[in-house]
Design an enzyme around this catalytic site. Structure first.
Site, short mmCIF file in Angstrom:
data_model
loop_
_atom_site.label_atom_id
_atom_site.label_comp_id
_atom_site.label_asym_id
_atom_site.label_seq_id
_atom_site.Cartn_x
_atom_site.Cartn_y
_atom_site.Cartn_z
N ASN A 205 -6.26 4.05 -13.22
CA ASN A 205 -6.84 4.14 -11.87
C ASN A 205 -6.33 2.94 -11.06
O ASN A 205 -6.76 1.81 -11.28
CB ASN A 205 -8.38 4.11 -11.99
CG ASN A 205 -9.05 4.11 -10.63
OD1 ASN A 205 -8.41 4.31 -9.59
ND2 ASN A 205 -10.36 3.87 -10.60
N TRP A 206 -5.41 3.21 -10.15
CA TRP A 206 -4.79 2.12 -9.39
C TRP A 206 -5.66 1.64 -8.23
O TRP A 206 -5.32 0.65 -7.58
CB TRP A 206 -3.42 2.57 -8.86
CG TRP A 206 -2.41 2.82 -9.93
CD1 TRP A 206 -2.54 2.56 -11.27
CD2 TRP A 206 -1.08 3.36 -9.76
NE1 TRP A 206 -1.40 2.92 -11.94
CE2 TRP A 206 -0.48 3.41 -11.04
CE3 TRP A 206 -0.34 3.81 -8.66
CZ2 TRP A 206 0.82 3.89 -11.25
CZ3 TRP A 206 0.94 4.29 -8.86
CH2 TRP A 206 1.51 4.32 -10.14
N LYS A 207 -6.71 2.35 -7.94
CA LYS A 207 -7.62 1.97 -6.84
C LYS A 207 -6.80 1.71 -5.56
O LYS A 207 -5.77 2.34 -5.35
CB LYS A 207 -8.47 0.77 -7.24
CG LYS A 207 -9.19 1.00 -8.57
CD LYS A 207 -10.23 -0.03 -8.88
CE LYS A 207 -10.84 0.25 -10.25
NZ LYS A 207 -11.94 -0.62 -10.58
N HIS B 228 -16.74 7.88 -9.32
CA HIS B 228 -16.49 6.51 -9.80
C HIS B 228 -17.58 5.59 -9.25
O HIS B 228 -18.06 5.79 -8.13
CB HIS B 228 -15.10 6.05 -9.32
CG HIS B 228 -14.69 4.76 -9.95
ND1 HIS B 228 -15.13 3.55 -9.46
CD2 HIS B 228 -13.91 4.47 -11.02
CE1 HIS B 228 -14.62 2.59 -10.21
NE2 HIS B 228 -13.88 3.13 -11.17
N GLU C 281 -18.32 5.01 -17.94
CA GLU C 281 -17.87 3.71 -17.42
C GLU C 281 -19.10 2.87 -17.08
O GLU C 281 -19.63 2.97 -15.96
CB GLU C 281 -17.04 3.92 -16.15
CG GLU C 281 -15.74 4.64 -16.38
CD GLU C 281 -14.67 4.14 -15.43
OE1 GLU C 281 -13.64 3.68 -15.92
OE2 GLU C 281 -14.88 4.18 -14.20
N SER D 246 -12.81 -2.52 -18.40
CA SER D 246 -12.01 -3.67 -18.87
C SER D 246 -11.18 -3.35 -20.10
O SER D 246 -11.02 -4.20 -21.00
CB SER D 246 -12.92 -4.88 -19.14
OG SER D 246 -13.65 -5.23 -17.99
N GLY E 200 -8.45 0.41 -15.33
CA GLY E 200 -8.26 0.01 -13.94
C GLY E 200 -7.24 -1.11 -13.87
O GLY E 200 -6.03 -0.87 -13.81
C1 PEP Z 1 -12.43 1.43 -13.40
O1 PEP Z 1 -12.83 0.88 -12.37
O2 PEP Z 1 -12.37 2.66 -13.51
C2 PEP Z 1 -12.01 0.58 -14.50
C3 PEP Z 1 -12.06 1.06 -15.70
O3 PEP Z 1 -11.62 -0.68 -14.15
P1 PEP Z 1 -11.23 -1.89 -15.13
O4 PEP Z 1 -10.37 -1.33 -16.22
O5 PEP Z 1 -10.50 -2.84 -14.27
O6 PEP Z 1 -12.51 -2.42 -15.66
#
Ligand code: PEP
Length: 256
Positions: free
Chosen positions: A8-10, A93, A165, A214, A235
């Protein structure tokens, strides 16, 4: 079942940067048939990247879309417009829920619209830090799951992916903590139990459930060996090509 690795590149990367990343990923990625690699660029990059991507190797996901197909909805993109451009869409999300005020009712409509437009929804659910501290995790998970699937018929359930998540484990959370594989195990069991109550045993066993929070190359293996975890949503580590590839390699190695 396939293992899903979703990046997920946001709100990161220009269209040019996204295209360069995809080019390198396509070059470096062996064709792992049983690992489904998915990247979710920003909406702007989806169309050009859909012309560039080799769908045998990598699939595209949208990060969000609106449930109406057309009309006076300034600023929105519909699933109808995304049809043929993406194979997946992340829905619900925690950033959509808490920064943009999306509730289960809206999320349910989006899940329905995605399926109607032949796009696989990746329904994200997860408790916040304070909900966890107050012992509300199970209630929140059940509510978000039942709420998000409200408009999905029994026969369409196999078109849905669920991602657990925990909001407190997402790297952008103020004091993000790592979820332990045991934390994940407990909630994934609850997700499957809830699906079983709603749709039966077979549906519960067949539904892909992912974990996100994470995730990085060092902890990916631990999460992927939790029974019932069928993939990862990454992410921040998905923004670094070498880390994303390493996570995909871990998925290939620990495949059941
Ligand atoms: C997310 O926001 O979907 C996510 C998993 O982020 P991160 O891996 O940075 O915690």
């Amino acid at each position: 079942m396939k293992t899903y690795i979703v990046g997920n590149w946001k709100l990161n990367f220009t269209v040019g940067e996204a295209s360069v990343y995809l080019h390198k990923l396509l070059q470096k990625l062996p064709n792992y048939r049983d690992v489904e690699v998915v990247v979710a660029p920003s909406t702007m990059a989806l169309q050009p990247l859909s012309l560039q991507v080799d769908r045998h190797k990598i699939k595209l996901a949208a990060q969000n879309a609106f449930y109406r197909d057309y009309g006076a909805y300034t600023g929105e993109t519909s699933f109808t417009q995304l049809y043929g451009v993406v194979d997946y869409c992340i829905i619900g999300h925690s950033e959509r829920r808490y920064l943009f005020g999306e509730d289960d009712k809206m999320i349910a409509k989006k899940v329905e619209a995605a399926i109607r437009n032949k796009i696989t929804p990746i329904l994200c659910i997860g408790e916040t830090e304070s909900e966890r501290a107050f012992g509300e995790t199970a209630d929140v998970i059940r509510d978000q799951l039942i709420g998000g699937l409200r408009e999905v018929s029994e026969e369409d359930l196999d078109k849905v992916i669920v991602a657990y998540e925990p909001v407190w484990a997402i790297s952008s959370a103020k004091s993000a903590k790592l979820a332990s594989p045991d934390d994940v195990d407990e909630v994934v069991k609850l997700i499957r139990k809830t699906i079983e109550e709603l749709y039966g045993k077979e549906a519960a066993e067949n539904m892909p459930v992912l974990f996100g929070g994470s995730v990085n190359p060092s902890n990916a293996g631990g999460y992927l060996t939790v029974p019932g975890v069928n993939g990862l949503l990454a992410g921040s580590s998905s923004l670094i090509l070498s880390q994303f590839i390493d996570i995909i390699d871990v998925a290939k190695r620990v495949q059941r």
